[in-house]
Enzyme design. Structure first.
Site, PDB file in Angstrom:
ATOM      1  N   GLY A  37      37.465  36.134  40.458  1.00  0.00           N
ATOM      2  CA  GLY A  37      38.782  36.674  40.780  1.00  0.00           C
ATOM      3  C   GLY A  37      39.908  35.679  40.855  1.00  0.00           C
ATOM      4  CG  ASP A  96      40.550  37.424  44.253  1.00  0.00           C
ATOM      5  OD1 ASP A  96      39.988  37.174  45.345  1.00  0.00           O
ATOM      6  OD2 ASP A  96      40.090  38.251  43.448  1.00  0.00           O
ATOM      7  CG  ASP A  99      39.988  42.891  51.738  1.00  0.00           C
ATOM      8  OD1 ASP A  99      40.240  43.465  52.802  1.00  0.00           O
ATOM      9  OD2 ASP A  99      39.769  43.512  50.686  1.00  0.00           O
ATOM     10  CB  SER A 100      36.673  41.959  55.226  1.00  0.00           C
ATOM     11  OG  SER A 100      35.799  41.093  54.519  1.00  0.00           O
ATOM     12  N   GLY A 101      37.779  38.865  55.341  1.00  0.00           N
ATOM     13  CA  GLY A 101      37.496  37.532  55.860  1.00  0.00           C
ATOM     14  C   GLY A 101      36.036  37.144  55.721  1.00  0.00           C
ATOM     15  CG  LEU A 104      38.456  33.778  51.980  1.00  0.00           C
ATOM     16  CD1 LEU A 104      39.870  34.154  52.392  1.00  0.00           C
ATOM     17  CD2 LEU A 104      38.463  32.608  51.016  1.00  0.00           C
ATOM     18  CE  LYS A 127      44.206  44.213  49.301  1.00  0.00           C
ATOM     19  NZ  LYS A 127      43.191  45.157  48.793  1.00  0.00           N
ATOM     20  CG  ASP A 155      37.013  42.570  38.800  1.00  0.00           C
ATOM     21  OD1 ASP A 155      35.983  43.200  38.492  1.00  0.00           O
ATOM     22  OD2 ASP A 155      37.096  41.923  39.861  1.00  0.00           O
ATOM     23  NE  ARG A 161      37.067  39.440  36.087  1.00  0.00           N
ATOM     24  CZ  ARG A 161      36.807  39.330  37.376  1.00  0.00           C
ATOM     25  NH1 ARG A 161      37.697  38.799  38.175  1.00  0.00           N
ATOM     26  NH2 ARG A 161      35.659  39.729  37.862  1.00  0.00           N
TER      27      ARG A 161
END
Length: 170
Positions: A37, A96, A99-101, A104, A127, A155, A161
């Site tokens: 991503g 990219d 989001d939820s973490g 990462l 987000k 994507d 993409r």
């Protein structure tokens, strides 16, 4: 498909992010891009970091949590090894979307366990309304609402993409 962030705006923000990164990260920081991503964003950011006076090394890391769905499974899986060129070095983890973490956090912990001296996180999109695990995203391109986005490397089931912008799937 609805346009969310156009290509010129992305390019301008990537240059600004590179300057911010160059102001606080060592010149030879290792960029570790979460594939697939972040590939377009990471390539543009890597070149912009060079223009900002850095000489970053580049590695990749593959994680999986979405499959072909539009919602994360909640389980993060490492696909392949953690890069070995990070031992004793500072790392800029590039993704990219923050989001939820979960992804990462998993990637950050994996890089530190593999010997990185520090891991700073950079995401094109954030987000925060979706955050489940509090991860320190230090460099953010754009904060977005809880939308399903594609383009600029992001994507949906391996499609979209190639788009030079970020759009919303409606």
């Amino acid at each position: 498909m609805r346009l969310l962030i156009d290509a010129p705006r992305i390019a301008e923000r990537v240059e600004a992010m590179a300057a911010d990164i160059a102001a606080v990260c060592p010149r030879d920081t290792v960029m570790v891009a979460v594939m697939k991503g972040s590939m377009v964003f990471a390539a543009d950011l890597l070149r912009a970091m060079g223009r900002a006076g850095m000489a970053p090394r580049f590695e990749t890391l593959r994680l999986r949590s979405y499959g072909s769905g539009t919602v994360s499974s909640g389980a993060v899986e490492l696909v392949g090894p953690v890069p070995s060129d990070i031992v004793g070095r500072p790392v800029l983890l590039v993704d990219d979307i923050a989001d939820s973490g979960r992804s990462l956090d998993y990637a950050r912990r994996s890089l530190l366990a593999a010997g990185a001296t520090e891991v700073r996180i950079c995401a094109l999109l954030d987000k925060p309304s979706r955050r489940i695990i509090d991860v320190p995203v230090e460099f953010v391109g754009f904060t977005v609402d809880d939308l399903f986005v594609v383009g600029y490397g992001i994507d949906h089931a391996e499609d979209y993409r190639y788009l030079p912008y970020v759009g919303v799937v409606e």
